[in-house]
Design a protein around this motif. Structure first.
Motif, PDB file in Angstrom:
ATOM      1  N   HIS A 166      10.532  -6.461  -1.984  1.00 49.10           N
ATOM      2  CA  HIS A 166      10.526  -6.054  -0.582  1.00 49.10           C
ATOM      3  C   HIS A 166       9.813  -7.111   0.253  1.00 49.10           C
ATOM      4  CE1 HIS A 166      11.723  -1.846  -1.494  1.00 49.10           C
ATOM      5  NE2 HIS A 166      11.049  -2.065  -2.605  1.00 49.10           N
ATOM      6  N   ASP A 167      10.412  -7.463   1.368  1.00 50.08           N
ATOM      7  CA  ASP A 167       9.747  -8.301   2.364  1.00 50.08           C
ATOM      8  C   ASP A 167       8.791  -7.386   3.131  1.00 50.08           C
ATOM      9  OD1 ASP A 167       8.981  -9.672   4.640  1.00 50.08           O
ATOM     10  OD2 ASP A 167      10.959 -10.506   5.040  1.00 50.08           O
ATOM     11  N   VAL A 168       7.499  -7.545   2.885  1.00 49.64           N
ATOM     12  CA  VAL A 168       6.505  -6.596   3.400  1.00 49.64           C
ATOM     13  C   VAL A 168       6.569  -6.478   4.919  1.00 49.64           C
ATOM     14  CG1 VAL A 168       4.014  -6.200   3.681  1.00 49.64           C
ATOM     15  CG2 VAL A 168       4.949  -6.837   1.440  1.00 49.64           C
ATOM     16  N   HIS A 169       6.732  -7.595   5.611  1.00 50.31           N
ATOM     17  CA  HIS A 169       6.697  -7.557   7.076  1.00 50.31           C
ATOM     18  C   HIS A 169       8.029  -7.178   7.702  1.00 50.31           C
ATOM     19  CE1 HIS A 169       3.089  -9.949   6.079  1.00 50.31           C
ATOM     20  NE2 HIS A 169       2.578  -9.191   7.027  1.00 50.31           N
ATOM     21  N   ALA A 170       9.059  -7.025   6.874  1.00 50.65           N
ATOM     22  CA  ALA A 170      10.346  -6.534   7.372  1.00 50.65           C
ATOM     23  C   ALA A 170      10.519  -5.036   7.101  1.00 50.65           C
ATOM     24  CB  ALA A 170      11.492  -7.309   6.721  1.00 50.65           C
ATOM     25  N   MET A 171       9.563  -4.422   6.414  1.00 50.26           N
ATOM     26  CA  MET A 171       9.663  -2.992   6.106  1.00 50.26           C
ATOM     27  C   MET A 171       9.462  -2.163   7.370  1.00 50.26           C
ATOM     28  SD  MET A 171       7.482  -2.769   2.526  1.00 50.26           S
ATOM     29  CE  MET A 171       7.904  -1.017   2.265  1.00 50.26           C
ATOM     30  N   PRO A 172      10.220  -1.090   7.535  1.00 53.52           N
ATOM     31  CA  PRO A 172       9.957  -0.176   8.648  1.00 53.52           C
ATOM     32  C   PRO A 172       8.543   0.390   8.540  1.00 53.52           C
ATOM     33  CG  PRO A 172      12.052   0.323   7.581  1.00 53.52           C
ATOM     34  CD  PRO A 172      11.349  -0.651   6.695  1.00 53.52           C
ATOM     35  N   ALA A 173       7.930   0.667   9.674  1.00 51.74           N
ATOM     36  CA  ALA A 173       6.549   1.144   9.687  1.00 51.74           C
ATOM     37  C   ALA A 173       6.333   2.379   8.807  1.00 51.74           C
ATOM     38  CB  ALA A 173       6.101   1.420  11.122  1.00 51.74           C
ATOM     39  N   PRO A 174       7.232   3.388   8.823  1.00 54.38           N
ATOM     40  CA  PRO A 174       7.020   4.546   7.949  1.00 54.38           C
ATOM     41  C   PRO A 174       7.013   4.172   6.466  1.00 54.38           C
ATOM     42  CG  PRO A 174       8.615   5.072   9.661  1.00 54.38           C
ATOM     43  CD  PRO A 174       8.394   3.588   9.724  1.00 54.38           C
ATOM     44  N   ALA A 175       7.891   3.236   6.083  1.00 55.77           N
ATOM     45  CA  ALA A 175       7.949   2.816   4.682  1.00 55.77           C
ATOM     46  C   ALA A 175       6.674   2.088   4.284  1.00 55.77           C
ATOM     47  CB  ALA A 175       9.165   1.923   4.447  1.00 55.77           C
ATOM     48  N   LEU A 176       6.129   1.286   5.178  1.00 57.52           N
ATOM     49  CA  LEU A 176       4.891   0.576   4.884  1.00 57.52           C
ATOM     50  C   LEU A 176       3.724   1.548   4.781  1.00 57.52           C
ATOM     51  CD1 LEU A 176       3.635  -2.206   4.404  1.00 57.52           C
ATOM     52  CD2 LEU A 176       3.262  -2.380   6.875  1.00 57.52           C
ATOM     53  N   ARG A 177       3.697   2.565   5.640  1.00 57.64           N
ATOM     54  CA  ARG A 177       2.642   3.578   5.555  1.00 57.64           C
ATOM     55  C   ARG A 177       2.728   4.329   4.234  1.00 57.64           C
ATOM     56  NH1 ARG A 177       3.814   4.380  11.125  1.00 57.64           N
ATOM     57  NH2 ARG A 177       5.146   6.164  10.645  1.00 57.64           N
ATOM     58  N   THR A 178       3.936   4.654   3.809  1.00 55.99           N
ATOM     59  CA  THR A 178       4.121   5.330   2.523  1.00 55.99           C
ATOM     60  C   THR A 178       3.640   4.450   1.379  1.00 55.99           C
ATOM     61  OG1 THR A 178       6.014   6.589   3.339  1.00 55.99           O
ATOM     62  CG2 THR A 178       5.821   6.338   0.957  1.00 55.99           C
ATOM     63  N   LEU A 179       3.922   3.168   1.464  1.00 52.73           N
ATOM     64  CA  LEU A 179       3.470   2.223   0.442  1.00 52.73           C
ATOM     65  C   LEU A 179       1.951   2.217   0.350  1.00 52.73           C
ATOM     66  CD1 LEU A 179       4.452   0.066  -1.589  1.00 52.73           C
ATOM     67  CD2 LEU A 179       4.300  -1.601   0.272  1.00 52.73           C
ATOM     68  N   HIS A 180       1.273   2.235   1.490  1.00 49.49           N
ATOM     69  CA  HIS A 180      -0.191   2.235   1.511  1.00 49.49           C
ATOM     70  C   HIS A 180      -0.767   3.539   0.972  1.00 49.49           C
ATOM     71  CE1 HIS A 180      -1.774  -1.457   3.323  1.00 49.49           C
ATOM     72  NE2 HIS A 180      -0.630  -1.543   3.982  1.00 49.49           N
ATOM     73  N   ARG A 181      -0.014   4.619   1.046  1.00 49.82           N
ATOM     74  CA  ARG A 181      -0.504   5.906   0.538  1.00 49.82           C
ATOM     75  C   ARG A 181      -0.195   6.098  -0.938  1.00 49.82           C
ATOM     76  NH1 ARG A 181       1.738   8.220   5.449  1.00 49.82           N
ATOM     77  NH2 ARG A 181       3.517   8.930   4.214  1.00 49.82           N
ATOM     78  N   SER A 182       0.670   5.260  -1.493  1.00 47.76           N
ATOM     79  CA  SER A 182       1.122   5.493  -2.867  1.00 47.76           C
ATOM     80  C   SER A 182       0.811   4.303  -3.771  1.00 47.76           C
ATOM     81  CB  SER A 182       2.623   5.802  -2.870  1.00 47.76           C
ATOM     82  OG  SER A 182       3.352   4.767  -2.199  1.00 47.76           O
ATOM     83  N   ASP A 183       1.626   3.263  -3.704  1.00 45.55           N
ATOM     84  CA  ASP A 183       1.478   2.116  -4.598  1.00 45.55           C
ATOM     85  C   ASP A 183       0.266   1.250  -4.273  1.00 45.55           C
ATOM     86  OD1 ASP A 183       3.650   2.727  -6.112  1.00 45.55           O
ATOM     87  OD2 ASP A 183       4.738   0.864  -5.740  1.00 45.55           O
ATOM     88  N   TRP A 184      -0.166   1.266  -3.031  1.00 42.31           N
ATOM     89  CA  TRP A 184      -1.250   0.395  -2.593  1.00 42.31           C
ATOM     90  C   TRP A 184      -2.499   1.182  -2.217  1.00 42.31           C
ATOM     91  CZ3 TRP A 184       1.094  -3.716   1.280  1.00 42.31           C
ATOM     92  CH2 TRP A 184       2.029  -4.494   0.582  1.00 42.31           C
ATOM     93  N   GLY A 185      -3.622   0.480  -2.224  1.00 45.11           N
ATOM     94  CA  GLY A 185      -4.869   1.034  -1.716  1.00 45.11           C
ATOM     95  C   GLY A 185      -5.645  -0.051  -1.005  1.00 45.11           C
ATOM     96  N   PHE A 186      -6.598   0.347  -0.166  1.00 46.82           N
ATOM     97  CA  PHE A 186      -7.402  -0.619   0.576  1.00 46.82           C
ATOM     98  C   PHE A 186      -8.849  -0.151   0.544  1.00 46.82           C
ATOM     99  CE2 PHE A 186      -8.875  -3.525   3.669  1.00 46.82           C
ATOM    100  CZ  PHE A 186      -7.876  -4.470   3.908  1.00 46.82           C
ATOM    101  N   VAL A 187      -9.755  -1.023   0.107  1.00 48.88           N
ATOM    102  CA  VAL A 187     -11.185  -0.727   0.083  1.00 48.88           C
ATOM    103  C   VAL A 187     -11.862  -1.610   1.125  1.00 48.88           C
ATOM    104  CG1 VAL A 187     -13.311  -0.777  -1.279  1.00 48.88           C
ATOM    105  CG2 VAL A 187     -11.167  -0.015  -2.335  1.00 48.88           C
ATOM    106  N   HIS A 188     -12.420  -0.978   2.156  1.00 54.63           N
ATOM    107  CA  HIS A 188     -13.053  -1.712   3.247  1.00 54.63           C
ATOM    108  C   HIS A 188     -14.527  -1.982   2.954  1.00 54.63           C
ATOM    109  CE1 HIS A 188      -9.725  -1.021   6.184  1.00 54.63           C
ATOM    110  NE2 HIS A 188      -9.555   0.077   5.457  1.00 54.63           N
TER     111      HIS A 188
END
Length: 258
Positions: A73-95
Motif C-alpha cells: 500500500h502507498d501509505v500517503h495515497a490511502m483514503p483517510a478512513p483506511a489509514l485510521r483503521t490501519l493505525h487502530r489495527s496493524d500499527w501503533g504509535f507511542v508518544h
C-alpha cells in the motif's frame, strides 16, 4: 534477511518553507525488526517518523507498507478512513508524552479496552479481562484498573500507553522518544519492559531517540540523521563501535566523554 520488507520508503523529501527537514531519505524495515533513528534535535528524526506513519505528507517520495495479505500500500495515497483503521489495527504509535495517546478522563482499564472495542470487541467481561492482563504485563497493579490516568506518575502513564498500544498486537509500532523526560531509574525499567514485549510479540518498530544508549539496547539496526539526511546506517553495534561518518563519530565520542 529472507522476509520481504514490511515498510519501505524511497526518496522522501520535505521542506518547511525554506528549511529542508528531509532530503532524499530511504528506509527499509523488516518484520520483527527494530530500527533506531538517532541524531541531534533538528536533524529530522521526528519528521521522518511522522512521514513514515502517514501523519505528515512528504513533498516527494513514497512510503509503502506490506499488509498481512502481502499486498503493498502507498501509505500517503490511502483514503483517510483506511489509514485510521490501519493505525487502530496493524500499527501503533507511542508518544514521548503519553497524554497525547491516552484519554485522561477514562480509567486505565478503559483506555486499554477502547482499542479493543475499536477493533470490534463487545463482550465486557472479555475486554476487562484482557485489559487486566495487559496492565499486569506493564506492571500496573490490578487495583489501579479503575483509576484515572491523571493519578498516575509519568512512568506509569508511559506504561499505560504501551499497554493501550500493544493490546491489539500491532505488526508495526512507531516510537517517538518513549523514555524522554523520565528519571534514569524509571527509564531503565521502561526500556527493559519495551525490549521484552517487542521481542516476545515479534513487533517491528521504528524508534526515534537522541540517546545512543537507548538505541544500542533496543535496536538491531540504526540510522543516523543529520540535517534531514541519513548519513550512516547498519547494524547497531557495528555502526556504534566503528562509526565511519564524521557526524556519527562525533555523536559516539560525545557519549564516551560525558
Amino acid at each position: 534477511m529472507t522476509d520481504p520488507t514490511l515498510l519501505t520508503a524511497r526518496g522522501l523529501s520535505l521542506s518547511f518553507g525554506a528549511i529542508p527537514a528531509l532530503r532524499d531519505v530511504d528506509v527499509d524495515l523488516w518484520p520483527g525488526e527494530m530500527l533506531a533513528v538517532v541524531g541531534e534535535s533538528g536533524s529530522g528524526k521526528t519528521t521522518l517518523l511522522n512521514v513514515l506513519s502517514g501523519r505528515l505528507a512528504p513533498d516527494s517520495g513514497i512510503v509503502r507498507y506490506r499488509d498481512p495479505q502481502d499486498r503493498l500500500h502507498d501509505v500517503h495515497a490511502m483514503p483517510a478512513p483506511a489509514l485510521r483503521t490501519l493505525h487502530r489495527s496493524d500499527w501503533g504509535f507511542v508518544h514521548q508524552d503519553p497524554r497525547q495517546n491516552l484519554r485522561m478522563a477514562v480509567s486505565a482499564g478503559g483506555n486499554v479496552g477502547e482499542r479493543l472495542m475499536a477493533q470490534g470487541a463487545r463482550h465486557y467481561g472479555d475486554i476487562r479481562a484482557t485489559a487486566l492482563d495487559w496492565l499486569s504485563q506493564v506492571e500496573i497493579d490490578a487495583d489501579r484498573t479503575d483509576d484515572l490516568p491523571r493519578t498516575f506518575s509519568g512512568g506509569m502513564l508511559q506504561r499505560l500507553q504501551i499497554a493501550r498500544t500493544l493490546v491489539t498486537h500491532p505488526r508495526l509500532v512507531f516510537m517517538d522518544e518513549p523514555t524522554g523526560g523520565l528519571d534514569v531509574s524509571v527509564q531503565a525499567r521502561l526500556l527493559d519492559l519495551i525490549r521484552s514485549l517487542v521481542a516476545r510479540l515479534r513487533i517491528a518498530a521504528v524508534l526515534v531517540t537522541h540517546d545512543i544508549a537507548v538505541a544500542r539496547l533496543l535496536a538491531q539496526r540504526i540510522a543516523v540523521m543529520q540535517r534531514g539526511r541519513i548519513v550512516e546506517t547498519g547494524l547497531t553495534d557495528q555502526v556504534l563501535d566503528d562509526p565511519r561518518h564524521p557526524y556519527t563519530q562525533l555523536l559516539v565520542s560525545s557519549v564516551l566523554t560525558v
